[in-house]
Design a protein around this motif. Structure first.
Motif, PDB file in Angstrom:
ATOM      1  N   MET A 113      79.220  36.664  -4.840  1.00  0.00           N
ATOM      2  CA  MET A 113      78.224  37.640  -4.445  1.00  0.00           C
ATOM      3  C   MET A 113      76.860  37.207  -4.988  1.00  0.00           C
ATOM      4  SD  MET A 113      78.313  41.740  -4.710  1.00  0.00           S
ATOM      5  CE  MET A 113      77.756  42.316  -6.279  1.00  0.00           C
ATOM      6  N   ALA A 114      75.845  37.369  -4.195  1.00  0.00           N
ATOM      7  CA  ALA A 114      74.486  36.989  -4.581  1.00  0.00           C
ATOM      8  C   ALA A 114      73.906  38.009  -5.553  1.00  0.00           C
ATOM      9  CB  ALA A 114      73.601  36.899  -3.347  1.00  0.00           C
ATOM     10  N   GLY A 115      72.889  37.581  -6.279  1.00  0.00           N
ATOM     11  CA  GLY A 115      72.186  38.489  -7.168  1.00  0.00           C
ATOM     12  C   GLY A 115      71.392  39.511  -6.371  1.00  0.00           C
ATOM     13  N   LYS A 116      70.865  40.508  -7.085  1.00  0.00           N
ATOM     14  CA  LYS A 116      70.067  41.536  -6.415  1.00  0.00           C
ATOM     15  C   LYS A 116      69.030  42.099  -7.368  1.00  0.00           C
ATOM     16  CE  LYS A 116      73.311  45.260  -7.449  1.00  0.00           C
ATOM     17  NZ  LYS A 116      74.193  46.288  -6.879  1.00  0.00           N
ATOM     18  N   PHE A 117      67.932  42.552  -6.787  1.00  0.00           N
ATOM     19  CA  PHE A 117      66.916  43.281  -7.524  1.00  0.00           C
ATOM     20  C   PHE A 117      67.209  44.767  -7.386  1.00  0.00           C
ATOM     21  CE2 PHE A 117      64.587  39.349  -6.802  1.00  0.00           C
ATOM     22  CZ  PHE A 117      63.924  39.180  -8.008  1.00  0.00           C
ATOM     23  N   GLU A 118      67.174  45.488  -8.491  1.00  0.00           N
ATOM     24  CA  GLU A 118      67.285  46.938  -8.471  1.00  0.00           C
ATOM     25  C   GLU A 118      65.920  47.512  -8.822  1.00  0.00           C
ATOM     26  OE1 GLU A 118      71.940  47.543  -9.736  1.00  0.00           O
ATOM     27  OE2 GLU A 118      70.414  47.861 -11.264  1.00  0.00           O
ATOM     28  N   LEU A 119      65.443  48.433  -8.026  1.00  0.00           N
ATOM     29  CA  LEU A 119      64.151  49.073  -8.188  1.00  0.00           C
ATOM     30  C   LEU A 119      64.414  50.525  -8.575  1.00  0.00           C
ATOM     31  CD1 LEU A 119      61.052  48.730  -7.767  1.00  0.00           C
ATOM     32  CD2 LEU A 119      61.426  49.446  -5.403  1.00  0.00           C
ATOM     33  N   TYR A 120      63.762  51.011  -9.635  1.00  0.00           N
ATOM     34  CA  TYR A 120      64.039  52.364 -10.122  1.00  0.00           C
ATOM     35  C   TYR A 120      62.850  52.909 -10.896  1.00  0.00           C
ATOM     36  CZ  TYR A 120      64.899  50.018 -14.593  1.00  0.00           C
ATOM     37  OH  TYR A 120      64.759  49.277 -15.731  1.00  0.00           O
ATOM     38  N   THR A 121      62.865  54.202 -11.167  1.00  0.00           N
ATOM     39  CA  THR A 121      61.854  54.805 -12.038  1.00  0.00           C
ATOM     40  C   THR A 121      62.502  55.097 -13.389  1.00  0.00           C
ATOM     41  OG1 THR A 121      62.319  57.002 -11.119  1.00  0.00           O
ATOM     42  CG2 THR A 121      60.457  55.818 -10.193  1.00  0.00           C
ATOM     43  N   ASP A 122      61.735  54.850 -14.450  1.00  0.00           N
ATOM     44  CA  ASP A 122      62.239  55.111 -15.786  1.00  0.00           C
ATOM     45  C   ASP A 122      61.945  56.558 -16.195  1.00  0.00           C
ATOM     46  OD1 ASP A 122      59.563  55.176 -16.579  1.00  0.00           O
ATOM     47  OD2 ASP A 122      59.612  53.203 -17.527  1.00  0.00           O
ATOM     48  N   LYS A 123      62.300  56.910 -17.423  1.00  0.00           N
ATOM     49  CA  LYS A 123      62.149  58.286 -17.905  1.00  0.00           C
ATOM     50  C   LYS A 123      60.699  58.764 -17.913  1.00  0.00           C
ATOM     51  CE  LYS A 123      66.275  58.152 -20.765  1.00  0.00           C
ATOM     52  NZ  LYS A 123      66.816  58.189 -22.114  1.00  0.00           N
ATOM     53  N   SER A 124      59.766  57.840 -18.060  1.00  0.00           N
ATOM     54  CA  SER A 124      58.350  58.222 -18.089  1.00  0.00           C
ATOM     55  C   SER A 124      57.710  58.213 -16.702  1.00  0.00           C
ATOM     56  CB  SER A 124      57.564  57.315 -19.040  1.00  0.00           C
ATOM     57  OG  SER A 124      57.533  55.995 -18.554  1.00  0.00           O
TER      58      SER A 124
ATOM     59  N   GLY B 202      56.824  48.048 -16.741  1.00  0.00           N
ATOM     60  CA  GLY B 202      56.609  49.300 -16.048  1.00  0.00           C
ATOM     61  C   GLY B 202      55.380  49.210 -15.146  1.00  0.00           C
ATOM     62  N   TYR B 203      55.484  49.725 -13.934  1.00  0.00           N
ATOM     63  CA  TYR B 203      54.391  49.729 -12.961  1.00  0.00           C
ATOM     64  C   TYR B 203      54.091  51.174 -12.569  1.00  0.00           C
ATOM     65  CZ  TYR B 203      55.406  44.753 -12.325  1.00  0.00           C
ATOM     66  OH  TYR B 203      55.615  43.408 -12.525  1.00  0.00           O
ATOM     67  N   SER B 204      52.836  51.446 -12.284  1.00  0.00           N
ATOM     68  CA  SER B 204      52.445  52.808 -11.938  1.00  0.00           C
ATOM     69  C   SER B 204      52.805  53.181 -10.503  1.00  0.00           C
ATOM     70  CB  SER B 204      50.941  53.010 -12.165  1.00  0.00           C
ATOM     71  OG  SER B 204      50.200  52.109 -11.358  1.00  0.00           O
ATOM     72  N   SER B 205      53.078  52.192  -9.655  1.00  0.00           N
ATOM     73  CA  SER B 205      53.421  52.495  -8.265  1.00  0.00           C
ATOM     74  C   SER B 205      54.582  51.616  -7.809  1.00  0.00           C
ATOM     75  CB  SER B 205      52.221  52.277  -7.349  1.00  0.00           C
ATOM     76  OG  SER B 205      51.925  50.893  -7.231  1.00  0.00           O
ATOM     77  N   LYS B 206      55.267  52.103  -6.812  1.00  0.00           N
ATOM     78  CA  LYS B 206      56.371  51.347  -6.221  1.00  0.00           C
ATOM     79  C   LYS B 206      55.853  50.040  -5.613  1.00  0.00           C
ATOM     80  CE  LYS B 206      60.109  51.891  -2.876  1.00  0.00           C
ATOM     81  NZ  LYS B 206      60.743  52.826  -1.914  1.00  0.00           N
TER      82      LYS B 206
ATOM     83  N   ASN C 189      55.421  44.086  -5.706  1.00  0.00           N
ATOM     84  CA  ASN C 189      54.621  42.869  -5.901  1.00  0.00           C
ATOM     85  C   ASN C 189      55.166  42.043  -7.050  1.00  0.00           C
ATOM     86  OD1 ASN C 189      52.872  43.385  -3.783  1.00  0.00           O
ATOM     87  ND2 ASN C 189      51.373  44.430  -5.065  1.00  0.00           N
ATOM     88  N   GLY C 190      55.619  42.704  -8.120  1.00  0.00           N
ATOM     89  CA  GLY C 190      56.233  42.005  -9.239  1.00  0.00           C
ATOM     90  C   GLY C 190      57.492  41.269  -8.817  1.00  0.00           C
ATOM     91  N   ILE C 191      58.319  41.925  -8.007  1.00  0.00           N
ATOM     92  CA  ILE C 191      59.529  41.280  -7.487  1.00  0.00           C
ATOM     93  C   ILE C 191      59.151  40.080  -6.634  1.00  0.00           C
ATOM     94  CG2 ILE C 191      61.456  41.573  -5.868  1.00  0.00           C
ATOM     95  CD1 ILE C 191      61.651  44.496  -6.902  1.00  0.00           C
ATOM     96  N   ASP C 192      58.178  40.239  -5.769  1.00  0.00           N
ATOM     97  CA  ASP C 192      57.730  39.124  -4.922  1.00  0.00           C
ATOM     98  C   ASP C 192      57.232  37.955  -5.759  1.00  0.00           C
ATOM     99  OD1 ASP C 192      58.412  40.458  -2.606  1.00  0.00           O
ATOM    100  OD2 ASP C 192      56.377  41.185  -2.231  1.00  0.00           O
ATOM    101  N   SER C 193      56.540  38.260  -6.856  1.00  0.00           N
ATOM    102  CA  SER C 193      56.041  37.208  -7.735  1.00  0.00           C
ATOM    103  C   SER C 193      57.195  36.429  -8.366  1.00  0.00           C
ATOM    104  CB  SER C 193      55.149  37.813  -8.823  1.00  0.00           C
ATOM    105  OG  SER C 193      54.709  36.811  -9.707  1.00  0.00           O
ATOM    106  N   VAL C 194      58.213  37.126  -8.813  1.00  0.00           N
ATOM    107  CA  VAL C 194      59.384  36.449  -9.381  1.00  0.00           C
ATOM    108  C   VAL C 194      60.030  35.570  -8.322  1.00  0.00           C
ATOM    109  CG1 VAL C 194      61.704  36.795 -10.335  1.00  0.00           C
ATOM    110  CG2 VAL C 194      59.806  38.204 -11.140  1.00  0.00           C
ATOM    111  N   ARG C 195      60.190  36.094  -7.137  1.00  0.00           N
ATOM    112  CA  ARG C 195      60.799  35.314  -6.054  1.00  0.00           C
ATOM    113  C   ARG C 195      60.014  34.038  -5.760  1.00  0.00           C
ATOM    114  NH1 ARG C 195      62.103  40.275  -1.937  1.00  0.00           N
ATOM    115  NH2 ARG C 195      64.267  40.590  -2.573  1.00  0.00           N
TER     116      ARG C 195
END
Length: 60
Positions: A1-12, A32-36, A41-47
């Motif tokens: 199975m391939a890896g995956k990115f999980e996108l979520y909001t934290d407690k704050s 932590g990012y202020s917007s989805k 964009n962070g995920i795209d940068s890693v990719r």
């Protein structure tokens, strides 16, 4: 199975992502990012940059 990115909001309420390997182990986490959109964009940068990233050894 391939890896995956999980996108979520934290407690704050910040958007975060984590990269999981095919076995479910977390292998990278994002800040932590202020917007989805910013988190995406962070995920795209890693990719884009991870495949060409240099490996350097540093003193601990």
């Amino acid at each position: 199975m391939a890896g995956k990115f999980e996108l979520y909001t934290d407690k704050s309420g910040d958007w975060r992502f984590r990269l999981k390997a095919g076995n479910g182990e977390v292998i990278a986490t994002g800040q932590g990012y202020s917007s989805k959109a910013s988190a995406m964009n962070g995920i795209d940068s890693v990719r884009r940059n991870a495949a060409e990233a240099e490996v350097v050894e540093v003193d601990g």
